[in-house]
Design an enzyme around this catalytic site. Structure first.
Site, PDB file in Angstrom:
ATOM      1  N   LYS A 266      28.859  46.606  14.955  1.00  7.60           N
ATOM      2  CA  LYS A 266      29.604  45.557  14.763  1.00  7.60           C
ATOM      3  C   LYS A 266      30.952  45.848  15.090  1.00  7.60           C
ATOM      4  CE  LYS A 266      26.693  43.830  10.829  1.00  7.60           C
ATOM      5  NZ  LYS A 266      26.695  44.197   9.446  1.00  7.60           N
TER       6      LYS A 266
ATOM      7  N   GLY B  21      27.861  38.285   9.198  1.00  7.17           N
ATOM      8  CA  GLY B  21      27.076  37.207   8.667  1.00  7.17           C
ATOM      9  C   GLY B  21      27.494  35.707   8.968  1.00  7.17           C
TER      10      GLY B  21
ATOM     11  N   ASP C 183      24.816  50.248  11.599  1.00  8.16           N
ATOM     12  CA  ASP C 183      25.066  48.981  11.654  1.00  8.16           C
ATOM     13  C   ASP C 183      26.641  48.590  11.699  1.00  8.16           C
ATOM     14  OD1 ASP C 183      23.779  45.820  10.864  1.00  8.16           O
ATOM     15  OD2 ASP C 183      25.410  46.360   9.367  1.00  8.16           O
TER      16      ASP C 183
ATOM     17  N   LYS D  57      23.113  42.366  16.475  1.00  9.80           N
ATOM     18  CA  LYS D  57      24.060  42.898  16.974  1.00  9.80           C
ATOM     19  C   LYS D  57      23.886  44.517  17.638  1.00  9.80           C
ATOM     20  CE  LYS D  57      23.069  43.916  12.325  1.00  9.80           C
ATOM     21  NZ  LYS D  57      22.814  43.121  11.121  1.00  9.80           N
TER      22      LYS D  57
HETATM   23  P1  NDP Z   1      13.246  40.240   9.788  1.00  8.29           P
HETATM   24  O1  NDP Z   1      12.954  41.698   9.861  1.00  8.29           O
HETATM   25  O2  NDP Z   1      13.130  39.586   8.437  1.00  8.29           O
HETATM   26  O3  NDP Z   1      12.474  39.326  10.947  1.00  8.29           O
HETATM   27  C1  NDP Z   1      12.131  39.518  12.053  1.00  8.29           C
HETATM   28  C2  NDP Z   1      11.295  38.431  12.657  1.00  8.29           C
HETATM   29  O4  NDP Z   1      11.028  39.115  13.929  1.00  8.29           O
HETATM   30  C3  NDP Z   1       9.865  38.534  11.870  1.00  8.29           C
HETATM   31  O5  NDP Z   1       9.568  37.116  11.756  1.00  8.29           O
HETATM   32  C4  NDP Z   1       9.012  39.257  12.827  1.00  8.29           C
HETATM   33  O6  NDP Z   1       7.593  38.615  12.778  1.00  8.29           O
HETATM   34  C5  NDP Z   1       9.624  38.872  14.211  1.00  8.29           C
HETATM   35  N1  NDP Z   1       9.264  39.807  15.161  1.00  8.29           N
HETATM   36  C6  NDP Z   1       9.308  41.099  15.075  1.00  8.29           C
HETATM   37  N2  NDP Z   1       8.892  41.689  16.194  1.00  8.29           N
HETATM   38  C7  NDP Z   1       8.264  40.700  17.204  1.00  8.29           C
HETATM   39  C8  NDP Z   1       7.847  40.736  18.434  1.00  8.29           C
HETATM   40  N3  NDP Z   1       7.437  41.737  19.006  1.00  8.29           N
HETATM   41  N4  NDP Z   1       7.639  39.471  18.932  1.00  8.29           N
HETATM   42  C9  NDP Z   1       7.750  38.153  18.070  1.00  8.29           C
HETATM   43  N5  NDP Z   1       8.444  38.402  16.797  1.00  8.29           N
HETATM   44  C10 NDP Z   1       8.722  39.463  16.287  1.00  8.29           C
HETATM   45  O7  NDP Z   1      14.628  40.295  10.419  1.00  8.29           O
HETATM   46  P2  NDP Z   1      16.189  39.563   9.751  1.00  8.29           P
HETATM   47  O8  NDP Z   1      15.814  38.141   9.787  1.00  8.29           O
HETATM   48  O9  NDP Z   1      16.501  40.233   8.707  1.00  8.29           O
HETATM   49  O10 NDP Z   1      17.226  39.795  11.250  1.00  8.29           O
HETATM   50  C11 NDP Z   1      16.730  39.120  12.346  1.00  8.29           C
HETATM   51  C12 NDP Z   1      18.184  39.542  13.193  1.00  8.29           C
HETATM   52  O11 NDP Z   1      19.208  39.099  12.465  1.00  8.29           O
HETATM   53  C13 NDP Z   1      18.462  41.017  13.483  1.00  8.29           C
HETATM   54  O12 NDP Z   1      19.024  41.165  14.859  1.00  8.29           O
HETATM   55  C14 NDP Z   1      19.467  41.332  12.408  1.00  8.29           C
HETATM   56  O13 NDP Z   1      20.336  42.406  12.782  1.00  8.29           O
HETATM   57  C15 NDP Z   1      20.316  40.097  12.387  1.00  8.29           C
HETATM   58  N6  NDP Z   1      21.010  39.734  11.100  1.00  8.29           N
HETATM   59  C16 NDP Z   1      20.374  39.805   9.938  1.00  8.29           C
HETATM   60  C17 NDP Z   1      21.039  39.529   8.744  1.00  8.29           C
HETATM   61  C18 NDP Z   1      20.381  39.630   7.455  1.00  8.29           C
HETATM   62  O14 NDP Z   1      21.154  39.513   6.524  1.00  8.29           O
HETATM   63  N7  NDP Z   1      19.180  39.861   7.428  1.00  8.29           N
HETATM   64  C19 NDP Z   1      22.316  39.433   8.694  1.00  8.29           C
HETATM   65  C20 NDP Z   1      22.926  39.216  10.234  1.00  8.29           C
HETATM   66  C21 NDP Z   1      22.343  39.485  11.314  1.00  8.29           C
HETATM   67  P3  NDP Z   1       6.761  38.310  11.582  1.00  8.29           P
HETATM   68  O15 NDP Z   1       7.384  37.527  10.672  1.00  8.29           O
HETATM   69  O16 NDP Z   1       5.351  37.890  11.889  1.00  8.29           O
HETATM   70  O17 NDP Z   1       6.733  39.739  11.001  1.00  8.29           O
HETATM   71  N1  HSE Z   2      22.379  45.372   6.692  1.00  7.51           N
HETATM   72  C1  HSE Z   2      23.375  44.691   7.068  1.00  7.51           C
HETATM   73  C2  HSE Z   2      24.267  44.771   5.763  1.00  7.51           C
HETATM   74  C3  HSE Z   2      22.870  43.062   7.236  1.00  7.51           C
HETATM   75  O1  HSE Z   2      24.053  45.222   4.968  1.00  7.51           O
HETATM   76  O2  HSE Z   2      25.355  44.302   5.876  1.00  7.51           O
HETATM   77  C4  HSE Z   2      23.833  42.360   7.792  1.00  7.51           C
HETATM   78  O3  HSE Z   2      24.192  42.601   9.053  1.00  7.51           O
END
Ligand code: NDP
Ligand code: HSE
Length: 437
Positions: free
Chosen positions: A203, A132, A199, A103
């Site tokens: 959205k 989500g 955030d 987002k």
């Molecule tokens: P995390 O921080 O848990 O995971 C990020 C991942 O990206 C990790 O696997 C990390 O690698 C990898 N990464 C970071 N930098 C790099 C790079 N330069 N090159 C390659 N890989 C990289 O994030 P989330 O899973 O929580 O979120 C991911 C996306 O989803 C975001 O855009 C977030 O806003 C969105 N989102 C998240 C939600 C949630 O509930 N968490 C809900 C809705 C949307 P490594 O594992 O090696 O550290």
């Molecule tokens: N940090 C966000 C929340 C994750 O609390 O809703 C989902 O986008």
């Protein structure tokens, strides 16, 4: 269909798990099996538990993976602006379909992605980016395209909803509720993006763009977080039969010269307990859409979490794979309306103001005069003896005033003038009010 998965964190690992667990069903739904071509991460050595995937699929070369000839679909679940923007623009220009949950990037520079998708004739899907698991963007961008949306009001950040719900339930202050949210794993180590409203503002920009066929970016959104919300505010809201929520509000209207425009804002607000969003508790999200022909529509569910978000990502993966196999792509971005975004001062809002005052003749008249000078109409006024109101410390009496709708600039100027009024000892609480008028 060969997938490049960028990111294997909270969301990415669940995407991979679901791809494995549901591979037969997904293949049947798409008409072709899904294969993971590679998984880009930052740290190759990180312990990924019992993830059902071959270790040799992991790489730190995201650029190489995106460029790979045998990749059909790029799934980006890394987050942030760069390097994600570069990867996705390259993928789309090369005709690869993109599914992203990012987002922040969509709100910061959605135009770059949409333009690249148009250049490459590729699909760009991002259902997981807002609320989500809740199917919300597809209804806005497809099901409601025959209608006219007038307003979208939502609770789109789970962390802040958890904090405000805890404050409401226990009377805790912001810091205490944030601590609980952190202990339970809702708030991140650095909760700034959530509690300061960044955030939710990202959205809001995405929702407004889809609802009003207009490019709205993060910079167009008026943003206030919840760090200033006090236990006294929550108690004031309760006394009014209301609760406080961090709302994202995108509304159609007219600007000062009468032209159609939109206002997009994120701020805490009091809503009556009977409002459809008032009962949305814990870390849940809900979005209330008001459309001309359809009427009110409510979308509710989990707005965050690995599995919930992965559900939305996989729904998009199925859609873009089907499109590729059929040799079609989804309709391009719809931004034809190109409406202006009104400044916050022109947004129509209502205020709830709690004033600590001296209990003597002329005070109410002086206070009412300030509202009148700014052309703000008072809806209700209530005087309570000091000590009977949560806000009334050190005052003779507390005046609780709720206004009718007025431009936000007029309301803000009213409060500013009240601060300097002799009759007012202090302003105990100022909150916007939504719903009920
Ligand atoms: P995390 O921080 O848990 O995971 C990020 C991942 O990206 C990790 O696997 C990390 O690698 C990898 N990464 C970071 N930098 C790099 C790079 N330069 N090159 C390659 N890989 C990289 O994030 P989330 O899973 O929580 O979120 C991911 C996306 O989803 C975001 O855009 C977030 O806003 C969105 N989102 C998240 C939600 C949630 O509930 N968490 C809900 C809705 C949307 P490594 O594992 O090696 O550290
Ligand atoms: N940090 C966000 C929340 C994750 O609390 O809703 C989902 O986008």
């Amino acid at each position: 269909m060969r997938l490049a998965i960028l990111g294997c964190g909270t969301v990415g690992s669940e995407v991979i798990r679901l791809l494995h667990e549901q591979s037969a069903d997904l293949a049947a739904r798409i008409g072709a099996p899904l294969e993971i071509a590679g998984i880009a991460v930052r740290r190759l050595g990180r312990d990924r538990g019992d993830l059902p995937v071959a270790p040799e699929l992991f790489t730190t070369d995201a650029v190489g993976l995106v460029k790979s000839e045998d990749v059909d679909v790029v799934v980006e679940v890394v987050g942030g602006i760069e390097p994600a923007r570069g990867w996705l623009v390259d993928a789309l220009r090369a005709g690869k379909s993109v599914v992203t949950a990012n987002k922040a990037l969509l709100a910061e520079d959605g135009a770059a992605l949409h333009d690249a998708a148009a250049d490459g004739g590729a699909d760009l899907y991002y259902e997981a980016a807002v609320a989500g698991a809740i199917p919300l963007l597809r209804p806005l961008r497809e099901s409601l395209h025959g209608d006219r949306i007038n307003r979208v009001t939502g609770i789109v950040n789970g962390t802040t909803n958890f904090i405000l719900s805890a404050m409401d339930a226990t009377g805790a202050g912001f810091a205490e509720a944030l601590e609980e949210a952190t202990e339970l794993g809702y708030a991140e180590a650095d909760p700034t993006a959530d509690v300061e409203g960044f955030d939710a503002a990202a959205k809001a920009a995405i929702l407004a763009s889809l609802a009003f066929h207009t490019r709205v970016g993060a910079a167009d959104v008026h943003r206030e977080g919840i760090t200033e919300v006090t236990a006294a505010d929550v108690a004031s809201a309760k006394a009014m039969g209301c609760t406080i929520k961090l709302l994202c509000i995108a509304a159609r209207g007219t600007d000062a010269s009468g032209r159609e425009s939109v206002s997009v804002r994120v701020h805490p607000a009091m809503i009556p307990l009977g409002h459809p969003l008032a009962s949305v508790g814990d870390a849940y999200n809900a979005v209330f859409v008001e459309a001309e022909a359809a009427g009110p529509l409510m979308f509710y569910g989990r707005g965050a979490g690995g599995a919930a978000t992965a559900s939305a990502v996989l729904g998009d993966v199925v859609a873009v794979c089907r499109n590729r196999l059929a040799g079609v792509r989804a309709p391009s971005e719809s931004a034809y309306a190109d409406l202006a975004v009104r400044p916050m001062g022109e947004a129509l809002t209502r205020y709830h103001v709690s004033l600590d005052v001296a209990d003597k003749p002329g005070v109410l008249a002086a206070v009412a005069g300030v509202f009148a000078r700014h052309d703000v109409s008072i809806a209700t006024v209530r005087q309570a003896p000091a000590g009977t109101e949560p806000a009334g410390r050190g005052a003779d009496a507390v005046l609780v005033i709720v206004t009718h709708t007025a431009p936000d600039a007029a309301l803000a100027a009213t409060v500013e003038e009240l601060r300097g009024l002799d009759a007012v000892r202090s302003i105990a609480s100022v909150l916007r009010v939504e719903g009920g008028e």
